[in-house]
Design a protein around this motif. Sequence first.
Motif, PDB file in Angstrom:
ATOM      1  N   ASP A 141       0.014  -7.808  15.455  1.00  0.00           N
ATOM      2  CA  ASP A 141      -0.179  -7.035  14.234  1.00  0.00           C
ATOM      3  C   ASP A 141      -0.904  -5.725  14.518  1.00  0.00           C
ATOM      4  O   ASP A 141      -0.530  -4.674  13.987  1.00  0.00           O
ATOM      5  CB  ASP A 141      -0.961  -7.845  13.194  1.00  0.00           C
ATOM      6  N   GLU A 142      -1.914  -5.764  15.367  1.00  0.00           N
ATOM      7  CA  GLU A 142      -2.690  -4.569  15.683  1.00  0.00           C
ATOM      8  C   GLU A 142      -1.839  -3.544  16.423  1.00  0.00           C
ATOM      9  O   GLU A 142      -1.848  -2.360  16.097  1.00  0.00           O
ATOM     10  CB  GLU A 142      -3.935  -4.920  16.511  1.00  0.00           C
ATOM     11  N   GLU A 143      -1.105  -3.986  17.427  1.00  0.00           N
ATOM     12  CA  GLU A 143      -0.278  -3.066  18.215  1.00  0.00           C
ATOM     13  C   GLU A 143       0.876  -2.501  17.389  1.00  0.00           C
ATOM     14  O   GLU A 143       1.206  -1.322  17.478  1.00  0.00           O
ATOM     15  CB  GLU A 143       0.275  -3.778  19.452  1.00  0.00           C
ATOM     16  N   GLY A 144       1.483  -3.329  16.558  1.00  0.00           N
ATOM     17  CA  GLY A 144       2.614  -2.903  15.742  1.00  0.00           C
ATOM     18  C   GLY A 144       2.223  -2.269  14.423  1.00  0.00           C
ATOM     19  O   GLY A 144       3.084  -1.810  13.686  1.00  0.00           O
ATOM     20  N   LEU A 145       0.922  -2.252  14.104  1.00  0.00           N
ATOM     21  CA  LEU A 145       0.387  -1.726  12.834  1.00  0.00           C
ATOM     22  C   LEU A 145       0.904  -2.515  11.635  1.00  0.00           C
ATOM     23  O   LEU A 145       1.065  -1.984  10.538  1.00  0.00           O
ATOM     24  CB  LEU A 145       0.695  -0.229  12.678  1.00  0.00           C
ATOM     25  N   ILE A 146       1.155  -3.801  11.849  1.00  0.00           N
ATOM     26  CA  ILE A 146       1.661  -4.671  10.793  1.00  0.00           C
ATOM     27  C   ILE A 146       0.502  -5.102   9.896  1.00  0.00           C
ATOM     28  O   ILE A 146      -0.524  -5.577  10.370  1.00  0.00           O
ATOM     29  CB  ILE A 146       2.384  -5.892  11.377  1.00  0.00           C
ATOM     30  N   VAL A 147       0.694  -4.937   8.605  1.00  0.00           N
ATOM     31  CA  VAL A 147      -0.307  -5.309   7.612  1.00  0.00           C
ATOM     32  C   VAL A 147      -0.050  -6.716   7.105  1.00  0.00           C
ATOM     33  O   VAL A 147      -0.977  -7.490   6.873  1.00  0.00           O
ATOM     34  CB  VAL A 147      -0.297  -4.297   6.439  1.00  0.00           C
ATOM     35  N   HIS A 148       1.227  -7.077   6.933  1.00  0.00           N
ATOM     36  CA  HIS A 148       1.584  -8.404   6.411  1.00  0.00           C
ATOM     37  C   HIS A 148       2.978  -8.793   6.910  1.00  0.00           C
ATOM     38  O   HIS A 148       3.876  -7.958   6.971  1.00  0.00           O
ATOM     39  CB  HIS A 148       1.574  -8.389   4.881  1.00  0.00           C
ATOM     40  N   ARG A 149       3.117 -10.081   7.244  1.00  0.00           N
ATOM     41  CA  ARG A 149       4.419 -10.634   7.640  1.00  0.00           C
ATOM     42  C   ARG A 149       4.874 -11.600   6.550  1.00  0.00           C
ATOM     43  O   ARG A 149       4.179 -12.567   6.248  1.00  0.00           O
ATOM     44  CB  ARG A 149       4.319 -11.374   8.967  1.00  0.00           C
ATOM     45  N   GLY A 150       6.034 -11.319   5.966  1.00  0.00           N
ATOM     46  CA  GLY A 150       6.609 -12.200   4.973  1.00  0.00           C
ATOM     47  C   GLY A 150       7.701 -13.060   5.589  1.00  0.00           C
ATOM     48  O   GLY A 150       7.850 -13.121   6.809  1.00  0.00           O
ATOM     49  N   ARG A 151       8.473 -13.726   4.738  1.00  0.00           N
ATOM     50  CA  ARG A 151       9.544 -14.593   5.228  1.00  0.00           C
ATOM     51  C   ARG A 151      10.727 -13.797   5.761  1.00  0.00           C
ATOM     52  O   ARG A 151      11.240 -14.081   6.837  1.00  0.00           O
ATOM     53  CB  ARG A 151      10.001 -15.515   4.118  1.00  0.00           C
TER      54      ARG A 151
ATOM     55  N   SER B 281      -1.041  -3.049  -5.135  1.00  0.00           N
ATOM     56  CA  SER B 281      -2.311  -3.646  -5.584  1.00  0.00           C
ATOM     57  C   SER B 281      -3.363  -3.596  -4.487  1.00  0.00           C
ATOM     58  O   SER B 281      -4.531  -3.278  -4.742  1.00  0.00           O
ATOM     59  CB  SER B 281      -2.082  -5.103  -6.017  1.00  0.00           C
ATOM     60  N   VAL B 282      -2.948  -3.882  -3.250  1.00  0.00           N
ATOM     61  CA  VAL B 282      -3.886  -3.879  -2.126  1.00  0.00           C
ATOM     62  C   VAL B 282      -4.392  -2.466  -1.854  1.00  0.00           C
ATOM     63  O   VAL B 282      -5.594  -2.246  -1.674  1.00  0.00           O
ATOM     64  CB  VAL B 282      -3.219  -4.483  -0.864  1.00  0.00           C
ATOM     65  N   VAL B 283      -3.488  -1.492  -1.836  1.00  0.00           N
ATOM     66  CA  VAL B 283      -3.901  -0.108  -1.578  1.00  0.00           C
ATOM     67  C   VAL B 283      -4.824   0.376  -2.692  1.00  0.00           C
ATOM     68  O   VAL B 283      -5.814   1.062  -2.431  1.00  0.00           O
ATOM     69  CB  VAL B 283      -2.681   0.819  -1.400  1.00  0.00           C
ATOM     70  N   ARG B 284      -4.545  -0.002  -3.934  1.00  0.00           N
ATOM     71  CA  ARG B 284      -5.444   0.378  -5.045  1.00  0.00           C
ATOM     72  C   ARG B 284      -6.839  -0.198  -4.824  1.00  0.00           C
ATOM     73  O   ARG B 284      -7.840   0.477  -5.046  1.00  0.00           O
ATOM     74  CB  ARG B 284      -4.887  -0.131  -6.375  1.00  0.00           C
ATOM     75  N   LYS B 285      -6.900  -1.444  -4.378  1.00  0.00           N
ATOM     76  CA  LYS B 285      -8.186  -2.099  -4.143  1.00  0.00           C
ATOM     77  C   LYS B 285      -8.953  -1.434  -2.993  1.00  0.00           C
ATOM     78  O   LYS B 285     -10.163  -1.234  -3.072  1.00  0.00           O
ATOM     79  CB  LYS B 285      -7.940  -3.580  -3.828  1.00  0.00           C
ATOM     80  N   VAL B 286      -8.246  -1.074  -1.935  1.00  0.00           N
ATOM     81  CA  VAL B 286      -8.885  -0.522  -0.732  1.00  0.00           C
ATOM     82  C   VAL B 286      -9.181   0.964  -0.854  1.00  0.00           C
ATOM     83  O   VAL B 286     -10.243   1.428  -0.441  1.00  0.00           O
ATOM     84  CB  VAL B 286      -7.992  -0.798   0.518  1.00  0.00           C
ATOM     85  N   SER B 287      -8.254   1.738  -1.437  1.00  0.00           N
ATOM     86  CA  SER B 287      -8.356   3.198  -1.379  1.00  0.00           C
ATOM     87  C   SER B 287      -8.401   3.914  -2.723  1.00  0.00           C
ATOM     88  O   SER B 287      -8.582   5.129  -2.750  1.00  0.00           O
ATOM     89  CB  SER B 287      -7.174   3.761  -0.589  1.00  0.00           C
TER      90      SER B 287
ATOM     91  N   LEU C  98      -6.364  -2.870   5.017  1.00  0.00           N
ATOM     92  CA  LEU C  98      -5.273  -3.359   4.173  1.00  0.00           C
ATOM     93  C   LEU C  98      -4.935  -4.815   4.479  1.00  0.00           C
ATOM     94  O   LEU C  98      -4.726  -5.622   3.565  1.00  0.00           O
ATOM     95  CB  LEU C  98      -4.037  -2.474   4.324  1.00  0.00           C
ATOM     96  N   ALA C  99      -4.888  -5.162   5.750  1.00  0.00           N
ATOM     97  CA  ALA C  99      -4.578  -6.548   6.146  1.00  0.00           C
ATOM     98  C   ALA C  99      -5.672  -7.498   5.650  1.00  0.00           C
ATOM     99  O   ALA C  99      -5.369  -8.597   5.147  1.00  0.00           O
ATOM    100  CB  ALA C  99      -4.414  -6.666   7.648  1.00  0.00           C
ATOM    101  N   ASP C 100      -6.925  -7.091   5.754  1.00  0.00           N
ATOM    102  CA  ASP C 100      -8.027  -7.931   5.289  1.00  0.00           C
ATOM    103  C   ASP C 100      -7.992  -8.123   3.767  1.00  0.00           C
ATOM    104  O   ASP C 100      -8.405  -9.163   3.260  1.00  0.00           O
ATOM    105  CB  ASP C 100      -9.386  -7.326   5.682  1.00  0.00           C
TER     106      ASP C 100
END
Length: 191
Positions: A65-75, A122-128, A186-188
């Motif tokens: 996730d860190e290397e790929g800059l992945i915030v969330h993995r879905g199905r 929603s996540v971006v609103r919460k973080v930024s 964002l991931a947190d």
Amino acid sequence: MADAPDAPEIREEAAAESPDGFARVPDGFGRLWTPHRMVYIDGADKPKDSSRAECPFCTIPDKSDEEGLIVHRGRGCYVVLNLYPYNPGHLLVCPYRHVADYTEATDDEIFEIGTLTRTAMSVVRKVSAPHGFNLGINQGDVAGAGIAAHLHEHIVPRWAGDMNFLPVVAQTKALPQVHADVRKALADAWP
């Protein structure tokens, strides 16, 4: 009428200045050099062809996730930071499957793209705390898709005044946060 004693001399003809050497010569302008953008401009990260093997959106999920800059993995889809963001927190929602066009996505992928987009906002609103968002899918090179071979939706947070003089006159965007910090925040915050 007499000329003012300190009036500037008016030249009949203006000569164009050569840009040679300006990067080394101090003057009245503060220049913001962004040579890292040349990687994107020169197309160094763009696939050579439209195959899955060349597609960065197909190879990113194989990275951490860190290397790929992945915030969330879905199905069926994942959320990743844009490597060349318009604003801090600029996310992409990508299906894992290598499809180019929205009409090629399955109903499940379309549903997940929408659900992940809603959650990302929603996540971006919460973080930024952005004031708004631009959401969009660019279909094809002519429509502005940087990587047209793999469907991806942009989620761009916007703030009042975020379009300042830098992009207009300097073709430069000032980003106050590094990707690793944005990705972690964002991931947190992702539910």
